[in-house]
Motif scaffolding. Structure first.
Motif, PDB file in Angstrom:
ATOM      1  N   ALA A  61       0.837  -1.212   0.000  1.00  0.00           N
ATOM      2  CA  ALA A  61       0.000   0.000   0.000  1.00  0.00           C
ATOM      3  C   ALA A  61       0.864   1.252   0.000  1.00  0.00           C
ATOM      4  O   ALA A  61       0.590   2.218  -0.730  1.00  0.00           O
ATOM      5  CB  ALA A  61      -0.925  -0.008   1.213  1.00  0.00           C
ATOM      6  N   GLU A  62       1.934   1.254   0.792  1.00  0.00           N
ATOM      7  CA  GLU A  62       2.830   2.410   0.853  1.00  0.00           C
ATOM      8  C   GLU A  62       3.479   2.683  -0.503  1.00  0.00           C
ATOM      9  O   GLU A  62       3.704   3.836  -0.875  1.00  0.00           O
ATOM     10  CB  GLU A  62       3.930   2.181   1.890  1.00  0.00           C
ATOM     11  N   LEU A  63       3.756   1.617  -1.229  1.00  0.00           N
ATOM     12  CA  LEU A  63       4.400   1.749  -2.534  1.00  0.00           C
ATOM     13  C   LEU A  63       3.419   2.162  -3.633  1.00  0.00           C
ATOM     14  O   LEU A  63       3.831   2.465  -4.753  1.00  0.00           O
ATOM     15  CB  LEU A  63       5.063   0.419  -2.929  1.00  0.00           C
ATOM     16  N   GLY A  64       2.118   2.152  -3.316  1.00  0.00           N
ATOM     17  CA  GLY A  64       1.130   2.467  -4.339  1.00  0.00           C
ATOM     18  C   GLY A  64       1.020   1.383  -5.393  1.00  0.00           C
ATOM     19  O   GLY A  64       0.515   1.612  -6.496  1.00  0.00           O
ATOM     20  N   TRP A  65       1.479   0.190  -5.033  1.00  0.00           N
ATOM     21  CA  TRP A  65       1.448  -0.962  -5.940  1.00  0.00           C
ATOM     22  C   TRP A  65       0.106  -1.658  -5.773  1.00  0.00           C
ATOM     23  O   TRP A  65      -0.387  -1.792  -4.656  1.00  0.00           O
ATOM     24  CB  TRP A  65       2.612  -1.892  -5.577  1.00  0.00           C
ATOM     25  N   LYS A  66      -0.502  -2.114  -6.864  1.00  0.00           N
ATOM     26  CA  LYS A  66      -1.815  -2.743  -6.772  1.00  0.00           C
ATOM     27  C   LYS A  66      -1.841  -4.097  -7.468  1.00  0.00           C
ATOM     28  O   LYS A  66      -2.617  -4.318  -8.403  1.00  0.00           O
ATOM     29  CB  LYS A  66      -2.884  -1.817  -7.355  1.00  0.00           C
ATOM     30  N   PRO A  67      -1.004  -5.037  -7.012  1.00  0.00           N
ATOM     31  CA  PRO A  67      -1.057  -6.372  -7.614  1.00  0.00           C
ATOM     32  C   PRO A  67      -2.258  -7.156  -7.103  1.00  0.00           C
ATOM     33  O   PRO A  67      -2.805  -6.859  -6.035  1.00  0.00           O
ATOM     34  CB  PRO A  67       0.249  -7.016  -7.120  1.00  0.00           C
ATOM     35  N   ASP A  68      -2.672  -8.150  -7.862  1.00  0.00           N
ATOM     36  CA  ASP A  68      -3.691  -9.088  -7.406  1.00  0.00           C
ATOM     37  C   ASP A  68      -2.998  -9.960  -6.355  1.00  0.00           C
ATOM     38  O   ASP A  68      -2.094 -10.730  -6.680  1.00  0.00           O
ATOM     39  CB  ASP A  68      -4.173  -9.935  -8.590  1.00  0.00           C
ATOM     40  N   THR A  69      -3.380  -9.822  -5.077  1.00  0.00           N
ATOM     41  CA  THR A  69      -2.614 -10.416  -3.982  1.00  0.00           C
ATOM     42  C   THR A  69      -3.318 -11.614  -3.368  1.00  0.00           C
ATOM     43  O   THR A  69      -4.505 -11.564  -3.054  1.00  0.00           O
ATOM     44  CB  THR A  69      -2.355  -9.357  -2.890  1.00  0.00           C
ATOM     45  N   TYR A  70      -2.553 -12.695  -3.178  1.00  0.00           N
ATOM     46  CA  TYR A  70      -3.051 -13.929  -2.581  1.00  0.00           C
ATOM     47  C   TYR A  70      -2.204 -14.269  -1.358  1.00  0.00           C
ATOM     48  O   TYR A  70      -0.977 -14.164  -1.409  1.00  0.00           O
ATOM     49  CB  TYR A  70      -2.963 -15.097  -3.582  1.00  0.00           C
ATOM     50  N   ILE A  71      -2.868 -14.676  -0.274  1.00  0.00           N
ATOM     51  CA  ILE A  71      -2.144 -15.123   0.907  1.00  0.00           C
ATOM     52  C   ILE A  71      -2.586 -16.540   1.257  1.00  0.00           C
ATOM     53  O   ILE A  71      -3.713 -16.927   0.976  1.00  0.00           O
ATOM     54  CB  ILE A  71      -2.357 -14.169   2.104  1.00  0.00           C
ATOM     55  N   HIS A  72      -1.678 -17.311   1.849  1.00  0.00           N
ATOM     56  CA  HIS A  72      -2.053 -18.691   2.174  1.00  0.00           C
ATOM     57  C   HIS A  72      -2.905 -18.700   3.439  1.00  0.00           C
ATOM     58  O   HIS A  72      -2.872 -17.764   4.253  1.00  0.00           O
ATOM     59  CB  HIS A  72      -0.812 -19.578   2.321  1.00  0.00           C
ATOM     60  N   LEU A  73      -3.695 -19.751   3.601  1.00  0.00           N
ATOM     61  CA  LEU A  73      -4.709 -19.771   4.649  1.00  0.00           C
ATOM     62  C   LEU A  73      -4.114 -19.639   6.043  1.00  0.00           C
ATOM     63  O   LEU A  73      -4.746 -19.091   6.940  1.00  0.00           O
ATOM     64  CB  LEU A  73      -5.547 -21.052   4.560  1.00  0.00           C
ATOM     65  N   GLY A  74      -2.904 -20.129   6.246  1.00  0.00           N
ATOM     66  CA  GLY A  74      -2.295 -20.043   7.567  1.00  0.00           C
ATOM     67  C   GLY A  74      -2.144 -18.619   8.074  1.00  0.00           C
ATOM     68  O   GLY A  74      -2.036 -18.390   9.280  1.00  0.00           O
ATOM     69  N   SER A  75      -2.143 -17.652   7.165  1.00  0.00           N
ATOM     70  CA  SER A  75      -2.026 -16.249   7.553  1.00  0.00           C
ATOM     71  C   SER A  75      -3.276 -15.451   7.205  1.00  0.00           C
ATOM     72  O   SER A  75      -3.264 -14.220   7.291  1.00  0.00           O
ATOM     73  CB  SER A  75      -0.811 -15.613   6.862  1.00  0.00           C
ATOM     74  N   ALA A  76      -4.335 -16.124   6.831  1.00  0.00           N
ATOM     75  CA  ALA A  76      -5.538 -15.425   6.358  1.00  0.00           C
ATOM     76  C   ALA A  76      -6.541 -15.186   7.479  1.00  0.00           C
ATOM     77  O   ALA A  76      -7.706 -15.548   7.366  1.00  0.00           O
ATOM     78  CB  ALA A  76      -6.176 -16.198   5.211  1.00  0.00           C
ATOM     79  N   GLN A  77      -6.081 -14.585   8.574  1.00  0.00           N
ATOM     80  CA  GLN A  77      -6.974 -14.249   9.669  1.00  0.00           C
ATOM     81  C   GLN A  77      -7.149 -12.732   9.742  1.00  0.00           C
ATOM     82  O   GLN A  77      -6.176 -11.984   9.624  1.00  0.00           O
ATOM     83  CB  GLN A  77      -6.444 -14.749  11.018  1.00  0.00           C
ATOM     84  N   ILE A  78      -8.371 -12.318   9.947  1.00  0.00           N
ATOM     85  CA  ILE A  78      -8.641 -10.881  10.034  1.00  0.00           C
ATOM     86  C   ILE A  78      -7.952 -10.304  11.254  1.00  0.00           C
ATOM     87  O   ILE A  78      -7.262  -9.279  11.168  1.00  0.00           O
ATOM     88  CB  ILE A  78     -10.161 -10.623  10.079  1.00  0.00           C
ATOM     89  N   GLY A  79      -8.123 -10.973  12.409  1.00  0.00           N
ATOM     90  CA  GLY A  79      -7.603 -10.424  13.656  1.00  0.00           C
ATOM     91  C   GLY A  79      -6.092 -10.379  13.749  1.00  0.00           C
ATOM     92  O   GLY A  79      -5.523  -9.382  14.210  1.00  0.00           O
ATOM     93  N   SER A  80      -5.414 -11.431  13.324  1.00  0.00           N
ATOM     94  CA  SER A  80      -3.966 -11.499  13.538  1.00  0.00           C
ATOM     95  C   SER A  80      -3.134 -11.052  12.338  1.00  0.00           C
ATOM     96  O   SER A  80      -1.925 -10.870  12.474  1.00  0.00           O
ATOM     97  CB  SER A  80      -3.568 -12.923  13.928  1.00  0.00           C
TER      98      SER A  80
END
Length: 207
Positions: A61-80
């Motif tokens: 976001a800081e770089l103003g870059w807008k790639p289509d971004t995918y994260i693996h499920l192990g890190s896909a938590q809203i809270g953490s």
């Protein structure tokens, strides 16, 4: 995970422009994100722990870059992950989901999630309910309980293994709606139902 991505892409694996690693002790992953942006890539896969994924989303976001971004499920938590990254920075991020995220507002009235929160409050009051390992561990234990009940009074290793390879349409309520567990002597995979989800800024929505 990178090897899995390459295998999935097959002949198109050569379209991967760069793959950079990090050490868990690195203070940030900023330099890697700067280098990745410089490749001109329009898609970004983050195979990292929650801390580094949050850092990466913030840096993108800081770089103003807008790639289509995918994260693996192990890190896909809203809270953490997504809250530390900034919910506004995380809009549009995608993941392949198979289990309910208890920090996702869409599940707040879900009977299973409500029961899980009550169990956590009683049995593990100091645990972080945003940590995905807690909901996962609970789900694993429920599946093991189901397996042991299926074994009856024969708790020999042979029977436990036989029953583990013959689960039929077992529904674990921690999993996404529609997911059933089926195993066989030639297929030990427990999770075979995954849905692509996109973050709206408030919750995950199915794509």
């Amino acid at each position: 995970m990178l090897e899995g991505l390459k295998e999935g892409l097959g002949a198109k694996a050569n379209t991967i422009l760069s793959a950079l690693s990090y050490q868990p002790t690195d203070p940030t992953v900023d330099s890697q994100l700067v280098s990745l942006k410089a490749t001109g890539a329009d898609t970004l896969f983050l195979f990292a722990y929650s801390k580094q994924v949050a850092q990466a989303i913030r840096k993108v976001a800081e770089l103003g870059w807008k790639p289509d971004t995918y994260i693996h499920l192990g890190s896909a938590q809203i809270g953490s992950t997504l809250q530390p990254a900034g919910l506004e920075n995380s809009v549009g991020v995608k993941t392949g989901g198979f289990i309910k995220d208890p920090t996702d507002p869409q599940w707040k009235d879900d009977p299973f999630i409500k029961d899980w929160f009550a169990w956590m409050k009683k049995r593990m009051p100091d645990a972080n309910t945003a940590d995905s390992m807690n909901i996962s561990g609970y789900a694993y234990a429920q599946t093991l309980e189901h397996l042991l009940k299926q074994c009856g009074d024969d708790l020999t290793r042979e029977n436990i293994m036989r029953q583990a390879a013959s689960l039929k349409d077992y529904r674990n309520e921690a999993l996404l709606p529609g997911s059933l567990i089926n195993t066989s002597p030639t297929d030990y995979r427990v999770i075979e139902y995954i849905k692509i989800q996109r973050f709206t800024g408030k919750a995950w929505e199915f794509v």
